[in-house]
Scaffold this active site. Structure first.
Site, PDB file in Angstrom:
ATOM      1  N   LYS A 161       4.759  -2.194  -8.894  1.00 39.35           N
ATOM      2  CA  LYS A 161       4.523  -0.741  -8.943  1.00 39.35           C
ATOM      3  C   LYS A 161       5.847   0.000  -9.019  1.00 39.35           C
ATOM      4  O   LYS A 161       5.914   1.080  -9.610  1.00 39.35           O
ATOM      5  CB  LYS A 161       3.649  -0.288  -7.785  1.00 39.35           C
ATOM      6  CG  LYS A 161       4.120  -0.657  -6.378  1.00 39.35           C
ATOM      7  CD  LYS A 161       5.164   0.276  -5.801  1.00 39.35           C
ATOM      8  CE  LYS A 161       5.577  -0.200  -4.426  1.00 39.35           C
ATOM      9  NZ  LYS A 161       6.707   0.575  -3.854  1.00 39.35           N
ATOM     10  N   GLY A 208       0.799  -1.213   0.000  1.00 45.35           N
ATOM     11  CA  GLY A 208       0.000   0.000   0.000  1.00 45.35           C
ATOM     12  C   GLY A 208       0.832   1.262   0.000  1.00 45.35           C
ATOM     13  O   GLY A 208       2.046   1.230   0.206  1.00 45.35           O
TER      14      GLY A 208
END
Length: 342
Positions: A198, A143
């Site tokens: 990511k 996250g």
């Protein structure tokens, strides 16, 4: 009060001591051999030299080499190193033999020769099996979380992911605060896949920031288009790696990609590529001596994606950003990808 052990005093591992100590737990931060400056500064009562924020005076800071198997009895052990330190962390886990939950903030992929690469939640247990050490299944932490902002107690939302039968809810109870909000997922592979991917995709998205400008300032549309392309590709790769596409659309995927494009070493590399530098030129110049984890992820992906394309398990047409990034990383040329260019 619980006992929490964090292996590695980098910025993220150290930042996690803040919610842990705020919740009244007994927290030990164990430094690696490359954390001598951190050990010296914190032992003298100073601030963490890289985090730029004070830590609790109740924090117990030690050199990891002083840990014993008694320290493995902690209620929670967190691997807090960057990807180059994962071998060291596995050796420490094998030595102290944690008896309860092991979690990690380390992000990356591991090649296993042919086939599909592994996320750390699958790779680390295999590494430990080779050392004849068995631990509980790992919990992945993913996250959008900038370490300094967490240490400053800025509102932060993350996801803790454990496999089915390995519910991370107890870990959530230990660490959640009013500023550190935790969601729970059972898609540990998908969350860990996105946490690694990511970094890789942030390089490509960030290149659009400097490639497309007006009067020296970035225009927004190209970056937004590349961002969506990255999320689409990340979802497909999360599924290929054994996770759920849904994780790419949650905190570990789109949320963390947003933060990573906003700043950090992966974003800086991407901006240099957008300016026309090659990966080698950037890494030998403005990023010399830096660890850019997205580059490492690209190097791991390269042979496995080529194999999947050859076997038609995946279509290269689905991954224009990934294939361009891999070419830039492995072949040394400029980034060929651009939005709206076939």
């Amino acid at each position: 009060m619980a006992k929490i052990l964090i292996l590695g005093a980098g910025v993220m591992g150290s930042a996690l001591t803040v919610p842990a100590t705020d919740n009244g737990h007994e927290v030990t931060l164990a430094t690696t051999p490359v954390d001598a400056d951190v050990l010296a500064a914190l032992s003298a009562g100073g601030d963490h030299p890289r985090l730029g924020a004070p830590l609790s005076p109740d924090l117990n800071v030690v050199a990891a080499e002083t840990l014993t198997e008694a320290d493995g009895a902690a209620d929670l052990t967190i691997i807090g190193v960057s990807s180059p330190g994962i071998g060291w962390a596995v050796d420490e886990i094998a030595r102290i033999k944690p008896q309860n939950t092991v979690a990690l903030v380390t992000k990356g992929l591991v090649s296993q020769g042919k086939g599909i690469p592994l996320t750390y939640v699958d790779a680390i247990p295999k590494m430990l099996d080779e050392k004849r050490v068995t631990t509980t299944p790992l919990v992945g932490i993913g996250g959008p979380c900038i370490a300094r902002e967490l240490a400053e107690r800025r509102p932060t939302a993350v996801v803790f992911a454990g496999s089915t039968g390995n519910d991370p809810s107890a870990m959530k109870h230990l660490l959640e605060t009013h500023y550190y909000r935790i969601s729970v997922s059972h898609d540990d592979v998908g969350v860990e896949a996105c946490a690694a991917l990511k970094n890789f995709y942030a390089i490509g998205v960030s290149a659009m920031i400097t490639r497309h400008t007006r009067d020296g300032e970035p225009v927004k549309n190209p970056t937004a288009a590349a961002f969506q392309q990255a999320v689409d590709e990340m979802a497909h790769l999360a599924d290929w790696l054994g996770g759920s596409e849904a994780s790419a659309h949650g905190l570990a995927g789109v949320g963390d990609l947003h933060v990573t494009v906003g700043g950090g070493r992966n974003s800086r590399l991407g901006k240099h590529l957008g300016e026309g530098l090659t990966v080698a030129e950037a890494m030998d110049g403005p990023l010399k001596g830096e660890t850019v984890e997205g580059v490492d992820v690209g190097r791991v992906l390269a042979p496995h994606l080529a194999e999947a394309f050859a076997e038609r398990a995946l279509s290269p047409g689905t991954f224009p950003l990934a294939t361009s990034l891999i070419a830039a990383i492995t072949e040394g040329g400029p980034l060929g990808y651009d939005v709206g260019v076939a």
